[in-house]
Design an enzyme around this catalytic site. Structure first.
Site, PDB file in Angstrom:
ATOM      1  CG  LEU A  36      -8.599   8.561   8.496  1.00  9.43           C
ATOM      2  CD1 LEU A  36      -9.840   9.185   9.162  1.00  9.43           C
ATOM      3  CD2 LEU A  36      -7.375   9.391   8.871  1.00  9.43           C
ATOM      4  CG  ASN A  37      -4.293   6.420   4.118  1.00 10.06           C
ATOM      5  OD1 ASN A  37      -5.092   5.501   4.114  1.00 10.06           O
ATOM      6  ND2 ASN A  37      -3.618   6.751   3.049  1.00 10.06           N
ATOM      7  CG  ASP A  38      -3.741  10.324   1.892  1.00 11.97           C
ATOM      8  OD1 ASP A  38      -3.034   9.960   2.833  1.00 11.97           O
ATOM      9  OD2 ASP A  38      -3.422  10.171   0.700  1.00 11.97           O
ATOM     10  CD  GLN A  54      -7.118   6.752   0.044  1.00 16.26           C
ATOM     11  OE1 GLN A  54      -6.327   5.892  -0.257  1.00 16.26           O
ATOM     12  NE2 GLN A  54      -8.222   6.991  -0.664  1.00 16.26           N
ATOM     13  CE1 TYR A  97      -4.449   2.577  -2.683  1.00 14.24           C
ATOM     14  CE2 TYR A  97      -2.554   3.409  -3.885  1.00 14.24           C
ATOM     15  CZ  TYR A  97      -3.124   2.460  -3.051  1.00 14.24           C
ATOM     16  OH  TYR A  97      -2.366   1.418  -2.590  1.00 14.24           O
ATOM     17  CB  SER A  98      -5.662  10.347  -2.230  1.00 15.48           C
ATOM     18  OG  SER A  98      -5.545   9.837  -0.941  1.00 15.48           O
ATOM     19  NE  ARG A 170       0.472   7.342  -4.668  1.00 12.69           N
ATOM     20  CZ  ARG A 170       1.562   6.619  -4.909  1.00 12.69           C
ATOM     21  NH1 ARG A 170       1.615   5.825  -5.963  1.00 12.69           N
ATOM     22  NH2 ARG A 170       2.611   6.697  -4.099  1.00 12.69           N
ATOM     23  CG  ASP A 171      -2.356  10.946  -4.451  1.00 12.11           C
ATOM     24  OD1 ASP A 171      -3.077   9.925  -4.386  1.00 12.11           O
ATOM     25  OD2 ASP A 171      -1.217  11.006  -3.962  1.00 12.11           O
ATOM     26  CD  GLU A 233       2.560   9.234  -1.426  1.00  8.82           C
ATOM     27  OE1 GLU A 233       2.281   8.075  -1.775  1.00  8.82           O
ATOM     28  OE2 GLU A 233       2.663   9.563  -0.234  1.00  8.82           O
TER      29      GLU A 233
END
Ligand code: FRU
Length: 515
Positions: A36-38, A54, A97-98, A170-171, A233
């Site tokens: 897992l990330n964000d 994520q 992505y996020s 991104r994001d 980010e």
């Protein structure tokens, strides 16, 4: 033949052994398997909280990021759902992505071509297999019920980066424009062609066609943010109220990669910072160039706040990745085939330009006040008997202000051999995890407490994740805490003549957790 990426992820999830891992947190969002990330697309829906994140189900064997999904009615008991965004389209083949979510209602729904209340925005990541060249696009997924999700047929909404920027673009964070009702804005983290970080804004009336507005600028910052790292980010603009004056401020929270300011802190590979101002057009005014780390712990990154319907207002709740880049070397990847967790949601307010962060929930089982039992462990160390047998708990202690100034007091989690110490000592918070099973990326850290910080220490510990709140939310410190799995509870370390004024103990399970 094209792969059934959803089926493969479900197969991976079916092999989950995480729940048997004694380090697996019990009341945090954790992946069933893999990485897992964000946090992504956090939203509140009629009393239910949804956390997307994520999710790399095949980690560490194969890098491919989906959006995972968990929900909860109380922010403590989380249920896993099927992955929500599967990276199987031409524009997101190298990862979904996020991004964030917005929940529509009333006229907003009629005005949106994708007539669905739940709109999730994310970055489609595409890497050319031959040239390795990256394309980043901003995309939309919608849902009518948070069970079935559909990629918008007109994806990508923004097919590539604007001129003057690289593909590190991104994001997206989409939010209502408070100054122009019926309009929305999208904030994106970017890298300029000269390899410095920034954020850009887009504007839309229908959430599918977006017009570029330009870079977010900081007119009163004295140039501080003009060349501030090589990439930004996960930027997010959040309106937060000062709890003393009632004034609203726009807080920009973001993760600038590659900054090394000459101030205390900033020891993590990548920091997460905030600055406080007023957003007017594309200008964030009145920041004075001041910025601070959101959290001072070893593991804290890419936070975002829960989106709400306008008719369902509530506190501003922030959740982060309790991790950071390059930190996948944690014990859990071999013991339970999972790595990383989200932090507990915390409610945000402001005082004199500084964020105040308090736990948004209390653990369910109130055990009362600690009746400290001096079991003669060592001089000045007291067992907190109420916590014996528990590995997931919450403890709040308040010292007598008069006796606090030079006193040294705190907690030890774990055993004499393997522990995390959290100590307040003459205006400094000292955290030492050097004897724990996870010491990479920082093992001892000292943090100067903010001026006037009240002598209140609140610690929430969940097996291998610890969140520290000092001074009633004035300072927070998030860390992974892999102490001996056989140990439970905590002991208080207290130097006479400090007087403990009040305290409370809460646990997650109603009965001690037996390993
Ligand atoms: C931050 C980040 C984001 C990106 C995502 C990819 O941790 O690098 O910028 O969208 O993670 O997983």
């Amino acid at each position: 033949m094209t792969e059934d990426l959803k089926g493969l992820a479900l197969d991976a999830i079916a092999t989950s052994a995480a729940a048997d891992d004694p380090d697996y947190p019990r009341f945090h969002v954790v992946p069933p398997v893999g990485r897992l990330n964000d946090p992504n697309g956090l939203l509140v829906d009629g009393g239910t909280f949804h956390a997307f994140y994520q999710f790399s189900p095949f980690h560490p064997h194969r890098k491919l990021v989906y959006w995972g999904h968990s929900s909860s009615a109380d922010l403590l008991h989380w249920r896993h759902h099927e992955p929500t965004i599967v990276p199987d389209s031409f524009y997101d083949r190298s990862g979904a992505y996020s991004g964030n979510a917005i929940v529509l209602e009333g006229r907003e729904l009629d005005d949106a071509p994708a007539r669905a209340p739940y709109q999730l925005f994310y970055t489609g990541n595409l890497k050319d297999p031959v040239t390795d060249e990256r394309t980043a696009s901003q995309c939309l997924v919608t849902s009518g019920d948070l069970t079935d999700f559909a990629k918008w047929p007109g994806n990508p909404l923004i097919p590539t980066n604007a001129e003057g920027y690289t593909a590190h673009y991104r994001d997206p964070q989409v939010f209502r424009d408070p100054d122009r009702p019926g309009e929305y804005r999208m904030l994106i983290g970017v890298q300029r062609a000269n390899e410095s970080g920034a954020a850009v804004l887009y504007r839309s009336r229908d959430l599918v066609s977006w017009e570029p507005e330009g870079e977010l600028t900081f007119p009163d910052a004295g140039g501080v943010f003009d060349s501030f790292g090589y990439m930004w980010e996960c930027p997010g603009l959040v309106r937060v109220t000062d709890e003393d004056t009632g004034e609203d401020w726009d807080v920009l929270i973001w993760c600038p990669q590659g900054i090394a300011p000459q101030t205390e802190g900033f020891e993590n590979i990548f920091p997460c910072v905030y600055t406080v101002g007023h957003l007017v057009g594309t200008e964030l005014r009145d920041t004075g160039g001041a910025f601070h780390e959101v959290d001072r712990g070893f593991e804290f990154y890419a936070p975002q706040v829960f989106a709400r319907r306008p008719s369902e207002p509530g506190p501003v709740l922030l959740t982060a990745w309790a991790g950071n880049a390059s930190e996948d070397d944690q014990p859990s990847i071999s013991t339970g085939q999972w790595v990383h967790a989200l932090s507990l949601p915390r409610s945000l307010s402001l005082k004199e330009g500084r964020l105040i962060q308090r736990p948004a929930t209390n653990l369910p089982h109130d055990v009362g006040r600690p009746a400290l039992v001096d079991t003669a462990l060592e001089a000045g160390q007291y067992e907190i008997a109420e916590l014996r047998g528990y590995r997931s708990w919450q403890l709040r202690l308040e010292a007598d202000a008069a006796s606090d100034s030079d006193a040294c007091w705190g907690l030890r989690i774990g055993t004499a051999e393997s522990h995390v110490d959290i100590v307040l000592d003459g205006g400094v918070l000292r955290v030492d995890r050097s004897t724990s099973r996870y010491t990479q990326h920082g093992s001892v850290r000292a943090v100067t407490l903010p001026e006037g910080c009240a002598p209140v220490l609140e610690v929430i510990h969940d097996r291998s994740l610890t969140e520290v709140f000092v001074g009633d939310g004035a300072l927070t410190f998030t860390l992974r805490s892999f102490v001996d799995v056989g140990s439970s509870g905590a002991r208080l370390m207290l130097e006479e003549p400090l007087v403990l004024k009040t305290g409370s103990v809460r646990t997650f399970a109603p009965a001690p957790e037996v390993l």
